[in-house]
Design a protein around this motif. Structure first.
Motif, mmCIF file in Angstrom:
data_model
loop_
_atom_site.group_PDB
_atom_site.id
_atom_site.type_symbol
_atom_site.label_atom_id
_atom_site.label_comp_id
_atom_site.label_asym_id
_atom_site.label_seq_id
_atom_site.Cartn_x
_atom_site.Cartn_y
_atom_site.Cartn_z
ATOM 1 N N GLY A 27 36.331 43.354 42.317
ATOM 2 C CA GLY A 27 36.397 42.321 43.365
ATOM 3 C C GLY A 27 37.647 41.468 43.258
ATOM 4 O O GLY A 27 38.554 41.754 42.474
ATOM 5 N N VAL A 28 37.668 40.395 44.027
ATOM 6 C CA VAL A 28 38.870 39.564 44.097
ATOM 7 C C VAL A 28 39.020 38.688 42.858
ATOM 8 O O VAL A 28 38.037 38.271 42.250
ATOM 9 N N SER A 29 40.301 38.435 42.502
ATOM 10 C CA SER A 29 40.561 37.519 41.388
ATOM 11 C C SER A 29 41.263 36.288 41.943
ATOM 12 O O SER A 29 42.493 36.230 42.042
ATOM 13 N N PRO B 203 39.231 32.785 32.961
ATOM 14 C CA PRO B 203 39.580 32.128 34.234
ATOM 15 C C PRO B 203 40.011 33.116 35.319
ATOM 16 O O PRO B 203 41.105 33.014 35.878
ATOM 17 N N ASP B 204 39.174 34.107 35.581
ATOM 18 C CA ASP B 204 39.481 35.087 36.639
ATOM 19 C C ASP B 204 38.186 35.686 37.193
ATOM 20 O O ASP B 204 37.108 35.434 36.664
ATOM 21 N N VAL B 205 38.296 36.467 38.251
ATOM 22 C CA VAL B 205 37.194 37.190 38.918
ATOM 23 C C VAL B 205 35.811 36.499 38.875
ATOM 24 O O VAL B 205 34.850 37.066 38.346
ATOM 25 N N PRO B 206 35.659 35.328 39.474
ATOM 26 C CA PRO B 206 34.363 34.622 39.413
ATOM 27 C C PRO B 206 33.154 35.430 39.928
ATOM 28 O O PRO B 206 32.102 35.403 39.264
ATOM 29 N N GLU C 281 43.302 49.702 35.586
ATOM 30 C CA GLU C 281 44.698 49.956 35.979
ATOM 31 C C GLU C 281 44.987 49.349 37.363
ATOM 32 O O GLU C 281 46.001 48.689 37.563
ATOM 33 N N ASN C 282 44.066 49.552 38.308
ATOM 34 C CA ASN C 282 44.253 48.997 39.658
ATOM 35 C C ASN C 282 44.268 47.474 39.628
ATOM 36 O O ASN C 282 45.037 46.825 40.345
ATOM 37 N N PHE C 283 43.405 46.914 38.761
ATOM 38 C CA PHE C 283 43.359 45.453 38.651
ATOM 39 C C PHE C 283 44.702 44.924 38.124
ATOM 40 O O PHE C 283 45.268 43.981 38.678
ATOM 41 N N SER D 149 47.362 45.016 40.731
ATOM 42 C CA SER D 149 47.245 43.931 41.719
ATOM 43 C C SER D 149 47.787 42.609 41.172
ATOM 44 O O SER D 149 48.128 41.703 41.924
ATOM 45 N N GLN D 150 47.883 42.528 39.817
ATOM 46 C CA GLN D 150 48.374 41.293 39.193
ATOM 47 C C GLN D 150 49.874 41.350 38.891
ATOM 48 O O GLN D 150 50.461 40.362 38.465
#
Ligand code: NAP
Length: 255
Positions: free
Chosen positions: A95-97, A151-154, A195-197, A200-201
């Motif tokens: 999901g979103v971060s 502190p990421d992906v709540p 890897e995809n995460f 995206s960062q």
């Protein structure tokens, strides 16, 4: 004799990553494996690989967030293999971060629909079959993110925390039916999801080196590290283990 000889296993999200290695390990140890995923080509390749070493597997297209689809596919798996002993609730998304105050309801709901409702739907639909079989082992993929914060992906954190406690409730509820329910909590594992995460960062290699440094053991894990834990929980070697949480994280949460 294989460690899960004669058992029938369903793995959700079985086409890639941890799910793929789990399918291969279960089949190598004698289980008939229902490989399920939303990725048809990759899922089919996993069953071809299993057949290549003489194992037994079949692919089903399955989106775990759709209860009617889960019901239909599980009915067909039971008809094809004659029973169901093992369910690995592995399908999940990161999901979103973004910080909590920037997340939309839609972004929140998407993670919950797959990571939480998916586990609910699959567990709900498999219980009648396991009752009929007379035994069962359900293994839910939570995460270190279901135990400690970062502190990421709540929404991901919330979803994996939910899976952790759903596991314990179901362990209590179904112990009388000889159905065991346990959660697995991987640390950072090198898979397409991770890897995809990292992509995206920003820089994937730099991201990987940073993650490596977070583990006391000095590096992130491999899918085999998790699949071995799942195999143990799926087999009768863990016959007295239910409601437990198996943390496999290179010491990340030992801090
Ligand atoms: P992955 O590489 O992304 O593989 C997951 C598979 O599930 C993919 O084929 C994915 O397809 C599929 N999937 C996504 N949504 C689905 C849906 N609605 N229904 C059925 N299948 C679906 O993930 P992974 O890293 O192996 O992770 C497996 C599990 O371990 C997840 O529950 C994850 O949260 C957990 N976990 C992973 C890590 C890690 O570091 N990798 C750490 C802790 C916990 P798409 O590629 O199209 O999305």
């Amino acid at each position: 004799m294989g460690r899960v000889e004669g058992k029938v296993a369903i793995v959700t999200g079985g086409a890639l990553g941890i799910g793929q290695t789990t399918c291969l390990f279960l089949a190598k140890e004698g289980a008939k494996v229902a490989v399920t995923d939303i990725l048809d080509k990759e899922g089919q390749q996993v069953t071809d690989k299993i057949k290549g070493f003489g194992g037994l597997a079949k692919f089903w297209h399955l989106d775990v967030s759709k209860e009617e689809e889960v019901k239909k596919v599980f009915t067909d798996i039971n008809k094809t293999f004659g029973k169901i002993n093992i369910l690995v609730n592995n399908a999940g998304i990161s999901g979103v971060s973004k910080p909590t105050d920037e997340i939309t309801e839609e972004e929140w709901d998407r993670v919950m629909a797959i990571n939480v409702k998916g586990v609910f739907f699959c567990t709900k639909q498999v219980i009648p079959y396991m009752r009929k079989t007379g035994d069962g082992s359900i293994i839910n993929l939570s995460s270190i993110y279901g135990i400690v914060s970062a502190p990421d992906v709540p929404p991901y954190h919330a979803s994996k925390g939910a899976v952790r406690i759903m596991t314990k409730t179901d362990a209590f509820l179904y112990a009388k039916d000889n159905i065991r329910v346990n959660s697995v909590h991987p640390g950072f594992i090198w898979t397409p999801m991770l890897e995809n995460f990292l992509r995206s960062q920003g820089d994937v290699e730099a991201g990987r080196r940073m993650l490596d440094s977070l583990q006391p053991i000095g590096h992130i894990g491999e899918t085999e590290d998790i699949a071995n834990g799942i195999l143990y929980l799926a087999s009768d070697e863990s016959k007295f283990v239910t409601g437990s949480e198996l943390v496999i994280d290179g010491g990340y949460t030992a801090k």
